[in-house]
Design an enzyme around this catalytic site. Structure first.
Site, PDB file in Angstrom:
ATOM      1  N   VAL A  17       0.829  -1.209   0.000  1.00 12.35           N
ATOM      2  CA  VAL A  17       0.000   0.000   0.000  1.00 12.35           C
ATOM      3  C   VAL A  17       0.859   1.252   0.000  1.00 12.35           C
ATOM      4  CG1 VAL A  17      -1.754   1.314   1.260  1.00 12.35           C
ATOM      5  CG2 VAL A  17      -1.897  -1.190   1.145  1.00 12.35           C
ATOM      6  N   LYS A 207     -13.055  -4.708  11.451  1.00 10.54           N
ATOM      7  CA  LYS A 207     -13.811  -3.797  10.593  1.00 10.54           C
ATOM      8  C   LYS A 207     -15.234  -3.608  11.117  1.00 10.54           C
ATOM      9  CE  LYS A 207     -11.008  -5.158   6.619  1.00 10.54           C
ATOM     10  NZ  LYS A 207     -10.924  -5.967   5.394  1.00 10.54           N
TER      11      LYS A 207
END
Length: 430
Positions: A17, A207
């Protein structure tokens, strides 16, 4: 008028990333400057292995001293993509203390210590943005925090882990077993060498904690989320699901109770009707279904992981934070005013699909039905197949609490005619 002095960005981590974040910052520099109102400059990149060649990044910017980088008084924004709890937590709080705002993709840290990080950001008048922490490139955090801020969200139901969705989709579409589908996911790079965080639901649970906290304006920690992995899902479960017109997904489910006084957050495999939009989510994609009072039903869909998709979310946050920096403002912070009770899993009410191995003789169904009745669990449908003295009995219930169902299962196991409980799966999305 554009400001000529650049806003300086420190990047913590330069893996899959981080390297994409650096690349986009360089290749889209003019567009980013136009959108922000000032140039953005990569002022330093903290890594563990400085000798590694990183294409497009000036080696003079690379350092192993992340602490010194975030302590620099000239850093405007710190982008944290190293993951894990420490040293990320200390580096983020240190960045706030030294005047920088933070963009993070760290779901585990935010699920565990989000309240403390928000408090530190507020104390120092800085931003904490983390769109990339949930569902990769899919805009989800900002719609919940901002677009739906005037609405009442009642439910968030979603597929938030691409690895598990790929595995379950492969099992469904090809008839492959769990291990065979996992091996293919690993070979294609969708699964890590150690897939535990994905297949046991840890990733999705983090999450779910973040989503529930934002959706219900209540602090929900990782420990509040019920978690059940998908390693026990079998081809037989998919066959049963198909007979019901369903498929199986690993779902993150965050719900407000009907009376509005409590919320739940959970992650587990579930049968979901083929008519539900989430049933058609294939491969390694993510999708989240949001239900609210005024907006009704909304679905967010797209790639939930990967370098470029996740970097897209990071850059979106970076633009927003830099704009705030220029205007002297901060964006939305922690919203936990509701302080709703987080209910345990035992109070969750849903439908169940129970598969039993039983003796194939008269009276078995009556015994099983009596157990369900004694525990206040209503049966919707029953299907029985027998051969050579043994039988498979499938019971689908109406809505019942998890605690009630646990009582049913314990009582069933005490019956001489019940050889075993083959599988138990919740039925969602109806």
């Amino acid at each position: 008028m554009m400001r000529t002095r650049p806003l300086k960005v420190a990047l913590l981590g330069c893996g899959v990333v981080g390297s994409e974040v650096a690349r986009i910052m360089t290749t889209h520099a003019e567009d980013l400057a136009a959108r922000i109102g000032a140039p953005v400059e990569l002022a330093g990149v903290a890594v563990r292995r400085p000798a590694k060649v990183r294409e497009g990044i000036d080696s003079a910017l690379v350092t192993t001293d992340a602490t010194a980088l975030v302590k620099r008084g000239d850093i405007d924004v710190v982008v944290e993509v190293i993951g894990g709890i420490e040293p990320a937590r200390t580096l983020i709080t240190t960045a706030f203390e030294h005047g920088a705002s933070v963009v993070s993709a760290n779901k585990a840290l935010l699920a565990q210590d989000g309240a403390a990080l928000h408090a530190a950001a507020e104390e120092h008048g800085r931003d904490l943005y983390y769109e990339a922490a949930v569902a990769g490139a899919i805009p989800l955090i900002r719609p919940l925090r901002e677009s739906l801020a005037g609405d009442k969200v009642n439910r968030v139901l979603g597929i938030v882990n691409g690895t598990t969705n790929f595995i379950l989709d492969k099992m469904d579409s090809t008839g492959a077993g769990y291990q065979e589908a996992l091996d293919e996911a690993t070979a294609l790079g969708y699964a890590e060498a150690d897939p535990t965080a994905d297949v046991e639901g840890f990733d999705a649970a983090a999450k779910a904690a973040i989503l529930a906290g934002i959706a219900f304006h209540t602090r929900v920690r990782l420990d509040d989320v019920y978690r059940e992995g998908m390693t026990e899902v079998t081809s037989a479960d998919f066959a049963s699901a198909r007979q019901m017109g369903c498929t199986i997904k690993l779902l993150a489910i965050c719900e407000r109770a009907a009376d509005g006084g409590s919320v739940t957050a959970r992650v587990h495999p579930a049968m979901i009707p083929l008519s539900h939009p989430l049933a058609s989510v294939r491969g390694a994609y993510n999708a989240v279904f949001v239900e609210s009072d005024a907006a009704g039903q909304l679905m967010f869909y797209g790639p939930g992981a990967g370098g470029a998709p996740t970097a897209s979310a990071v850059l979106g946050d970076l633009v927003a934070v830099c704009r705030n920096r220029l205007s002297g403002a901060t964006g939305p912070g922690d919203s936990a005013y509701a302080q709703l009770r987080v209910s345990p899993m035992g109070e969750v009410v849903t439908r169940y699909h129970i598969s039993l191995d039983v003796a194939d003789k008269p009276g078995v169904l009556a015994q099983v039905a009596t157990v369900f009745a004694e525990h206040g669990v209503s049966i919707d449908t029953v299907r029985q197949q027998g051969k050579d003295g043994e039988a498979s009995l499938v019971v689908v219930t109406h809505r019942a609490s998890d605690a009630s169902l646990n009582g049913v299962v314990e009582a069933l196991r005490s019956l001489d005619t019940v050889r075993g409980v083959a599988s138990i799966m919740r039925v969602e999305g109806e």
